[in-house]
Write a protein that holds these residues in place. Structure first.
Motif, PDB file in Angstrom:
ATOM      1  N   LEU A  15      43.723  -3.442  49.394  1.00 53.46           N
ATOM      2  CA  LEU A  15      43.563  -2.143  48.734  1.00 53.46           C
ATOM      3  C   LEU A  15      42.095  -1.802  48.524  1.00 53.46           C
ATOM      4  CD1 LEU A  15      46.447  -2.192  46.108  1.00 53.46           C
ATOM      5  CD2 LEU A  15      46.425  -1.168  48.396  1.00 53.46           C
ATOM      6  N   SER A  16      41.262  -2.798  48.278  1.00 53.38           N
ATOM      7  CA  SER A  16      39.818  -2.557  48.159  1.00 53.38           C
ATOM      8  C   SER A  16      39.245  -2.047  49.469  1.00 53.38           C
ATOM      9  CB  SER A  16      39.084  -3.833  47.739  1.00 53.38           C
ATOM     10  OG  SER A  16      39.254  -4.060  46.371  1.00 53.38           O
ATOM     11  N   ALA A  17      39.692  -2.610  50.569  1.00 57.77           N
ATOM     12  CA  ALA A  17      39.228  -2.140  51.882  1.00 57.77           C
ATOM     13  C   ALA A  17      39.656  -0.698  52.110  1.00 57.77           C
ATOM     14  CB  ALA A  17      39.766  -3.044  52.988  1.00 57.77           C
ATOM     15  N   LEU A  18      40.861  -0.371  51.702  1.00 63.24           N
ATOM     16  CA  LEU A  18      41.353   0.998  51.825  1.00 63.24           C
ATOM     17  C   LEU A  18      40.539   1.940  50.948  1.00 63.24           C
ATOM     18  CD1 LEU A  18      43.504   2.837  53.073  1.00 63.24           C
ATOM     19  CD2 LEU A  18      45.006   2.243  51.155  1.00 63.24           C
ATOM     20  N   ALA A  19      40.250   1.524  49.732  1.00 66.56           N
ATOM     21  CA  ALA A  19      39.439   2.346  48.823  1.00 66.56           C
ATOM     22  C   ALA A  19      38.050   2.579  49.401  1.00 66.56           C
ATOM     23  CB  ALA A  19      39.349   1.678  47.445  1.00 66.56           C
ATOM     24  N   ALA A  20      37.452   1.555  49.977  1.00 66.72           N
ATOM     25  CA  ALA A  20      36.121   1.702  50.571  1.00 66.72           C
ATOM     26  C   ALA A  20      36.146   2.694  51.727  1.00 66.72           C
ATOM     27  CB  ALA A  20      35.603   0.348  51.046  1.00 66.72           C
ATOM     28  N   ASP A  21      37.211   2.670  52.507  1.00 68.54           N
ATOM     29  CA  ASP A  21      37.349   3.608  53.618  1.00 68.54           C
ATOM     30  C   ASP A  21      37.520   5.046  53.131  1.00 68.54           C
ATOM     31  OD1 ASP A  21      38.024   3.963  56.664  1.00 68.54           O
ATOM     32  OD2 ASP A  21      39.608   5.024  55.572  1.00 68.54           O
ATOM     33  N   MET A  22      38.240   5.216  52.046  1.00 67.24           N
ATOM     34  CA  MET A  22      38.551   6.554  51.553  1.00 67.24           C
ATOM     35  C   MET A  22      37.424   7.179  50.730  1.00 67.24           C
ATOM     36  SD  MET A  22      42.508   6.220  50.458  1.00 67.24           S
ATOM     37  CE  MET A  22      43.799   6.384  51.683  1.00 67.24           C
ATOM     38  N   THR A  23      36.623   6.374  50.094  1.00 67.48           N
ATOM     39  CA  THR A  23      35.620   6.878  49.157  1.00 67.48           C
ATOM     40  C   THR A  23      34.731   7.986  49.723  1.00 67.48           C
ATOM     41  OG1 THR A  23      35.681   4.902  47.800  1.00 67.48           O
ATOM     42  CG2 THR A  23      33.649   6.193  47.731  1.00 67.48           C
ATOM     43  N   PRO A  24      34.189   7.853  50.922  1.00 69.20           N
ATOM     44  CA  PRO A  24      33.320   8.923  51.415  1.00 69.20           C
ATOM     45  C   PRO A  24      34.061  10.234  51.696  1.00 69.20           C
ATOM     46  CG  PRO A  24      33.134   6.941  52.794  1.00 69.20           C
ATOM     47  CD  PRO A  24      34.225   6.710  51.817  1.00 69.20           C
ATOM     48  N   ARG A  25      35.386  10.174  51.729  1.00 68.71           N
ATOM     49  CA  ARG A  25      36.189  11.360  52.055  1.00 68.71           C
ATOM     50  C   ARG A  25      36.923  11.924  50.843  1.00 68.71           C
ATOM     51  NH1 ARG A  25      40.249   9.709  55.568  1.00 68.71           N
ATOM     52  NH2 ARG A  25      40.003   7.573  54.932  1.00 68.71           N
ATOM     53  N   ARG A  26      36.420  11.651  49.649  1.00 70.31           N
ATOM     54  CA  ARG A  26      37.128  12.036  48.429  1.00 70.31           C
ATOM     55  C   ARG A  26      37.440  13.535  48.375  1.00 70.31           C
ATOM     56  NH1 ARG A  26      35.680  10.602  42.139  1.00 70.31           N
ATOM     57  NH2 ARG A  26      37.566  11.518  41.260  1.00 70.31           N
ATOM     58  N   ALA A  27      36.474  14.383  48.655  1.00 74.77           N
ATOM     59  CA  ALA A  27      36.703  15.832  48.559  1.00 74.77           C
ATOM     60  C   ALA A  27      37.802  16.275  49.521  1.00 74.77           C
ATOM     61  CB  ALA A  27      35.415  16.598  48.828  1.00 74.77           C
ATOM     62  N   ARG A  28      37.756  15.792  50.745  1.00 72.85           N
ATOM     63  CA  ARG A  28      38.783  16.164  51.725  1.00 72.85           C
ATOM     64  C   ARG A  28      40.149  15.614  51.317  1.00 72.85           C
ATOM     65  NH1 ARG A  28      41.384  14.010  55.867  1.00 72.85           N
ATOM     66  NH2 ARG A  28      42.041  15.324  57.576  1.00 72.85           N
ATOM     67  N   LEU A  29      40.168  14.387  50.832  1.00 74.25           N
ATOM     68  CA  LEU A  29      41.439  13.787  50.406  1.00 74.25           C
ATOM     69  C   LEU A  29      42.012  14.507  49.193  1.00 74.25           C
ATOM     70  CD1 LEU A  29      40.581  10.033  51.005  1.00 74.25           C
ATOM     71  CD2 LEU A  29      42.224  11.434  52.287  1.00 74.25           C
ATOM     72  N   ALA A  30      41.156  15.015  48.313  1.00 75.14           N
ATOM     73  CA  ALA A  30      41.630  15.795  47.167  1.00 75.14           C
ATOM     74  C   ALA A  30      42.268  17.100  47.650  1.00 75.14           C
ATOM     75  CB  ALA A  30      40.482  16.079  46.204  1.00 75.14           C
ATOM     76  N   GLN A  31      41.654  17.750  48.628  1.00 74.36           N
ATOM     77  CA  GLN A  31      42.252  18.975  49.200  1.00 74.36           C
ATOM     78  C   GLN A  31      43.591  18.653  49.848  1.00 74.36           C
ATOM     79  OE1 GLN A  31      39.068  20.099  51.909  1.00 74.36           O
ATOM     80  NE2 GLN A  31      38.772  21.985  50.730  1.00 74.36           N
ATOM     81  N   ARG A  32      43.626  17.572  50.597  1.00 75.71           N
ATOM     82  CA  ARG A  32      44.847  17.149  51.272  1.00 75.71           C
ATOM     83  C   ARG A  32      45.954  16.857  50.259  1.00 75.71           C
ATOM     84  NH1 ARG A  32      47.148  12.388  52.270  1.00 75.71           N
ATOM     85  NH2 ARG A  32      48.303  12.066  54.195  1.00 75.71           N
ATOM     86  N   ALA A  33      45.603  16.144  49.196  1.00 78.98           N
ATOM     87  CA  ALA A  33      46.589  15.798  48.170  1.00 78.98           C
ATOM     88  C   ALA A  33      47.141  17.049  47.496  1.00 78.98           C
ATOM     89  CB  ALA A  33      45.965  14.862  47.139  1.00 78.98           C
ATOM     90  N   ALA A  34      46.290  18.023  47.216  1.00 74.72           N
ATOM     91  CA  ALA A  34      46.747  19.277  46.601  1.00 74.72           C
ATOM     92  C   ALA A  34      47.703  20.004  47.538  1.00 74.72           C
ATOM     93  CB  ALA A  34      45.552  20.159  46.248  1.00 74.72           C
ATOM     94  N   LEU A  35      47.382  20.017  48.808  1.00 76.79           N
ATOM     95  CA  LEU A  35      48.243  20.664  49.801  1.00 76.79           C
ATOM     96  C   LEU A  35      49.597  19.965  49.862  1.00 76.79           C
ATOM     97  CD1 LEU A  35      48.090  22.918  51.949  1.00 76.79           C
ATOM     98  CD2 LEU A  35      47.303  21.181  53.553  1.00 76.79           C
ATOM     99  N   ILE A  36      49.587  18.660  49.858  1.00 79.66           N
ATOM    100  CA  ILE A  36      50.832  17.885  49.913  1.00 79.66           C
ATOM    101  C   ILE A  36      51.678  18.131  48.664  1.00 79.66           C
ATOM    102  CG2 ILE A  36      51.750  15.520  49.830  1.00 79.66           C
ATOM    103  CD1 ILE A  36      49.424  14.805  51.791  1.00 79.66           C
ATOM    104  N   ARG A  37      51.048  18.164  47.500  1.00 82.94           N
ATOM    105  CA  ARG A  37      51.800  18.432  46.262  1.00 82.94           C
ATOM    106  C   ARG A  37      52.438  19.815  46.279  1.00 82.94           C
ATOM    107  NH1 ARG A  37      47.245  16.250  44.083  1.00 82.94           N
ATOM    108  NH2 ARG A  37      46.503  18.272  43.372  1.00 82.94           N
ATOM    109  N   ALA A  38      51.823  20.748  46.962  1.00 80.07           N
ATOM    110  CA  ALA A  38      52.301  22.128  46.966  1.00 80.07           C
ATOM    111  C   ALA A  38      53.424  22.395  47.977  1.00 80.07           C
ATOM    112  CB  ALA A  38      51.140  23.080  47.250  1.00 80.07           C
ATOM    113  N   HIS A  39      53.660  21.455  48.890  1.00 78.53           N
ATOM    114  CA  HIS A  39      54.654  21.688  49.949  1.00 78.53           C
ATOM    115  C   HIS A  39      55.597  20.503  50.055  1.00 78.53           C
ATOM    116  CE1 HIS A  39      52.726  25.331  51.434  1.00 78.53           C
ATOM    117  NE2 HIS A  39      51.593  24.728  51.113  1.00 78.53           N
TER     118      HIS A  39
END
Length: 178
Positions: free
Chosen positions: A69-93
């Motif tokens: 999970l730490s490796a996954l977090a390290a991979d995701m960290t630089p993409r936080r803004a995009r992942l937040a947009q993606r998560a909002a889109l997923i919650r909405a549909h």
């Protein structure tokens, strides 16, 4: 993501995505089954990252999963803004939320299969993976919906601690023969 945000998920077509990417519609469909896959296309890469991060042998198992999970977090960290947009889109549909659940299930199955192949009994592998991924999902949801500067790996630590099973981040790699 820009098209989904600007025009709405439902209104954004595969043709519009292809045009934005500068490719033909046919090329788009060679790479993606449908427009949903634009959001979920790197699932196999992320599963590979999780599996590759599992130490061999995976002992202790809870720490091995925490390391992944730490490796996954390290991979995701630089993409936080995009992942937040993606998560909002997923919650909405709803259809996207269902697809996200299926992706999570595939992660769990892949991790449990690898652990079983490495000698962990099936029940233990499945149960430990489900717990680890539930804690990750909890931390990830908070991370992408909060303005808090807390990093994802720290939120995963907090989720573990909330269960009374605190584990700290990634272990230092061990050298062969040590």
């Amino acid at each position: 993501m820009e098209l989904f945000t600007r025009d709405g998920y439902t209104e954004t077509t595969a043709v519009a995505i292809a045009e934005r990417a500068g490719v033909s519609e046919r090329t788009f469909y060679r790479h993606f089954g449908d427009k949903r896959e634009v959001l979920f296309g790197d699932g196999d890469r992320l599963v590979g990252l999780l599996v590759d991060a599992l130490p061999h042998p995976p002992e202790p198992l809870d720490q091995a999963l925490r390391d992944a999970l730490s490796a996954l977090a390290a991979d995701m960290t630089p993409r936080r803004a995009r992942l937040a947009q993606r998560a909002a889109l997923i919650r909405a549909h709803r259809e996207l939320a269902e697809r996200e659940l299926l992706k999570g299930q595939s992660w769990a199955e892949a991790l449990a299969r690898v652990l079983t192949d490495r000698g962990v009994d099936e029940l233990t592998a499945a149960a430990q993976v489900e717990v680890a991924l539930a804690l990750f999902r909890t931390a990830f949801a908070r991370w992408v919906t909060s303005d808090d500067a807390t990093d994802l790996d720290s939120l995963i630590d907090q989720a573990y601690a909330a269960t009374g099973r605190p584990l700290k981040g990634r272990r230092a790699p061990t050298s062969a023969g040590s």
